[in-house]
Design an enzyme around this catalytic site. Structure first.
Site, mmCIF file in Angstrom:
data_model
loop_
_atom_site.group_PDB
_atom_site.id
_atom_site.type_symbol
_atom_site.label_atom_id
_atom_site.label_comp_id
_atom_site.label_asym_id
_atom_site.label_seq_id
_atom_site.Cartn_x
_atom_site.Cartn_y
_atom_site.Cartn_z
ATOM 1 N N ARG A 104 44.275 29.397 39.067
ATOM 2 C CA ARG A 104 43.251 28.737 39.871
ATOM 3 C C ARG A 104 41.877 29.356 39.703
ATOM 4 O O ARG A 104 40.930 28.917 40.356
ATOM 5 C CB ARG A 104 43.645 28.874 41.341
ATOM 6 C CG ARG A 104 44.121 27.579 41.969
ATOM 7 C CD ARG A 104 44.662 27.929 43.343
ATOM 8 N NE ARG A 104 44.532 26.861 44.255
ATOM 9 C CZ ARG A 104 45.565 26.168 44.723
ATOM 10 N NH1 ARG A 104 46.785 26.417 44.313
ATOM 11 N NH2 ARG A 104 45.360 25.226 45.607
ATOM 12 N N ARG A 113 51.492 22.335 58.220
ATOM 13 C CA ARG A 113 50.626 23.214 57.416
ATOM 14 C C ARG A 113 49.259 23.305 58.087
ATOM 15 O O ARG A 113 48.562 22.307 58.233
ATOM 16 C CB ARG A 113 50.488 22.655 55.991
ATOM 17 C CG ARG A 113 51.511 23.229 55.050
ATOM 18 C CD ARG A 113 51.362 22.694 53.649
ATOM 19 N NE ARG A 113 50.129 23.105 52.972
ATOM 20 C CZ ARG A 113 49.932 22.982 51.668
ATOM 21 N NH1 ARG A 113 50.874 22.469 50.902
ATOM 22 N NH2 ARG A 113 48.791 23.350 51.119
ATOM 23 N N ARG A 166 38.956 23.670 50.939
ATOM 24 C CA ARG A 166 39.905 23.767 49.827
ATOM 25 C C ARG A 166 39.365 23.010 48.610
ATOM 26 O O ARG A 166 39.457 23.495 47.480
ATOM 27 C CB ARG A 166 41.263 23.187 50.241
ATOM 28 C CG ARG A 166 41.999 24.076 51.233
ATOM 29 C CD ARG A 166 43.107 23.337 51.956
ATOM 30 N NE ARG A 166 44.173 22.864 51.102
ATOM 31 C CZ ARG A 166 45.115 22.010 51.496
ATOM 32 N NH1 ARG A 166 45.108 21.529 52.731
ATOM 33 N NH2 ARG A 166 46.067 21.636 50.674
HETATM 34 P P1 AP5 Z 1 48.928 25.017 47.395
HETATM 35 O O1 AP5 Z 1 50.180 25.094 48.142
HETATM 36 O O2 AP5 Z 1 48.930 25.158 45.936
HETATM 37 O O3 AP5 Z 1 48.239 23.715 47.879
HETATM 38 P P2 AP5 Z 1 47.110 22.782 47.229
HETATM 39 O O4 AP5 Z 1 46.743 23.027 45.826
HETATM 40 O O5 AP5 Z 1 46.033 22.841 48.231
HETATM 41 O O6 AP5 Z 1 47.829 21.501 47.085
HETATM 42 P P3 AP5 Z 1 48.816 20.714 47.980
HETATM 43 O O7 AP5 Z 1 50.174 21.294 47.950
HETATM 44 O O8 AP5 Z 1 48.247 20.495 49.305
HETATM 45 O O9 AP5 Z 1 48.725 19.378 47.164
HETATM 46 P P4 AP5 Z 1 49.418 18.944 45.814
HETATM 47 O O10 AP5 Z 1 48.433 18.727 44.732
HETATM 48 O O11 AP5 Z 1 50.598 19.804 45.506
HETATM 49 O O12 AP5 Z 1 49.885 17.519 46.279
HETATM 50 P P5 AP5 Z 1 51.255 17.088 46.972
HETATM 51 O O13 AP5 Z 1 52.218 16.644 45.958
HETATM 52 O O14 AP5 Z 1 51.661 18.132 47.929
HETATM 53 O O15 AP5 Z 1 47.891 26.140 47.944
HETATM 54 C C1 AP5 Z 1 47.684 26.348 49.314
HETATM 55 C C2 AP5 Z 1 46.790 27.572 49.475
HETATM 56 O O16 AP5 Z 1 47.451 28.724 48.947
HETATM 57 C C3 AP5 Z 1 45.433 27.532 48.765
HETATM 58 O O17 AP5 Z 1 44.443 26.865 49.520
HETATM 59 C C4 AP5 Z 1 45.145 29.022 48.595
HETATM 60 O O18 AP5 Z 1 44.663 29.576 49.810
HETATM 61 C C5 AP5 Z 1 46.516 29.606 48.314
HETATM 62 N N1 AP5 Z 1 46.835 29.651 46.878
HETATM 63 C C6 AP5 Z 1 47.836 28.982 46.238
HETATM 64 N N2 AP5 Z 1 47.821 29.265 44.933
HETATM 65 C C7 AP5 Z 1 46.793 30.124 44.726
HETATM 66 C C8 AP5 Z 1 46.258 30.747 43.559
HETATM 67 N N3 AP5 Z 1 46.788 30.543 42.350
HETATM 68 N N4 AP5 Z 1 45.176 31.557 43.726
HETATM 69 C C9 AP5 Z 1 44.648 31.792 44.946
HETATM 70 N N5 AP5 Z 1 45.091 31.213 46.074
HETATM 71 C C10 AP5 Z 1 46.163 30.383 45.969
HETATM 72 O O19 AP5 Z 1 50.758 15.765 47.724
HETATM 73 C C11 AP5 Z 1 49.876 15.825 48.812
HETATM 74 C C12 AP5 Z 1 50.210 14.625 49.742
HETATM 75 O O20 AP5 Z 1 49.944 13.420 49.026
HETATM 76 C C13 AP5 Z 1 51.690 14.574 50.164
HETATM 77 O O21 AP5 Z 1 51.775 14.122 51.475
HETATM 78 C C14 AP5 Z 1 52.300 13.557 49.176
HETATM 79 O O22 AP5 Z 1 53.406 12.892 49.729
HETATM 80 C C15 AP5 Z 1 51.125 12.614 48.952
HETATM 81 N N6 AP5 Z 1 51.163 12.004 47.630
HETATM 82 C C16 AP5 Z 1 51.541 12.597 46.457
HETATM 83 N N7 AP5 Z 1 51.420 11.726 45.438
HETATM 84 C C17 AP5 Z 1 50.954 10.551 45.983
HETATM 85 C C18 AP5 Z 1 50.626 9.285 45.425
HETATM 86 N N8 AP5 Z 1 50.749 9.020 44.114
HETATM 87 N N9 AP5 Z 1 50.155 8.339 46.275
HETATM 88 C C19 AP5 Z 1 50.020 8.587 47.611
HETATM 89 N N10 AP5 Z 1 50.332 9.767 48.194
HETATM 90 C C20 AP5 Z 1 50.782 10.747 47.372
#
Ligand code: AP5
Length: 192
Positions: free
Chosen positions: A89, A134, A146
């Site tokens: 990231r 969350r 974010r």
């Molecule tokens: P992390 O857990 O990685 O969260 P994020 O990147 O903020 O992403 P999300 O999990 O929220 O989203 P996603 O892209 O995985 O989408 P998802 O499939 O879940 O990180 C959280 C925190 O941890 C960071 O803010 C940071 O603080 C820390 N962190 C983590 N890694 C780090 C690193 N490498 N370095 C530093 N800090 C770090 O989908 C989201 C929603 O959309 C779901 O409800 C899903 O059902 C829906 N959805 C999915 N696809 C579709 C679609 N096609 N149409 C409609 N809805 C959909």
């Protein structure tokens, strides 16, 4: 070893698509977000420290997540390959990942970058926040932080791999299955 990075902004669908990719291609799923949330659930020192950053929508310091990924790779030496979700990231994390993989005579084969509009990202995360528990989904200001962190610190990771000609852009809006088909097509073109 076959290694994929699933790249994209918060809410772009990385976690959702990762589940399907690891099942189809038998890769080991490594999500730094999931690893950090496990540490928080277990109440470890690392988890308590990380929570302060995560609750504010800020990235956790590089050395913390790099250490977790280093251990995870070493603990899964027999894996056919890894799917990295939410890592790297920052530019530092990307360089370190390349180094870690080199130690195992491996490299990143492809970076799949999900493209989703900011409006859709916020909508998805607020919707999930109603039930996910969350803390970083519940508040629009934290969601914006974010996305801002992603733009300021994470977008450069794609540039790093673009220079190596490894990035494939994938439209991330549409049905989950339609997006998975696009991702699978790209993987099929590069898988060994
Ligand atoms: P992390 O857990 O990685 O969260 P994020 O990147 O903020 O992403 P999300 O999990 O929220 O989203 P996603 O892209 O995985 O989408 P998802 O499939 O879940 O990180 C959280 C925190 O941890 C960071 O803010 C940071 O603080 C820390 N962190 C983590 N890694 C780090 C690193 N490498 N370095 C530093 N800090 C770090 O989908 C989201 C929603 O959309 C779901 O409800 C899903 O059902 C829906 N959805 C999915 N696809 C579709 C679609 N096609 N149409 C409609 N809805 C959909």
């Amino acid at each position: 070893m076959f290694n994929v990075i699933l790249f994209g902004a918060p809410g772009s669908g990385k976690g959702t698509q990762s589940q399907k990719i690891v099942e189809k291609y038998h890769l080991k799923h490594l999500s730094t977000g999931d690893l950090l949330r496990s540490e928080i659930a277990e109440g470890t020192k690392l988890g308590l420290e990380a929570k302060k950053f995560m609750d504010g929508g800020l990235l956790v310091p590089d050395e913390v997540v790099i250490g977790m990924i280093d251990s995870a790779i070493n603990n899964n030496k027999d894996a056919k390959g890894f799917l990295f979700d939410g890592f790297p990231r920052t530019a530092v994390q990307a360089e370190k990942l390349d180094e870690l993989l080199q130690q195992h005579n491996a490299s990143i084969n492809v970076v799949l970058a999900l493209e989703v509009s900011e409006e859709e990202l916020v909508k998805r995360l607020l919707e999930r926040g109603k039930t996910s528990g969350r803390s970083d989904d519940a508040d629009k200001t934290v969601i914006r932080s974010r996305i801002e962190e992603y733009r300021k610190k994470t977008a450069v990771v794609a540039d790093h791999y673009r220079q190596l000609d490894k990035v494939k852009n994938i439209p991330g809006e549409g049905t989950v299955d339609a997006i998975f088909t696009l991702l699978s097509k790209e993987i099929d073109q590069v898988i060994l």
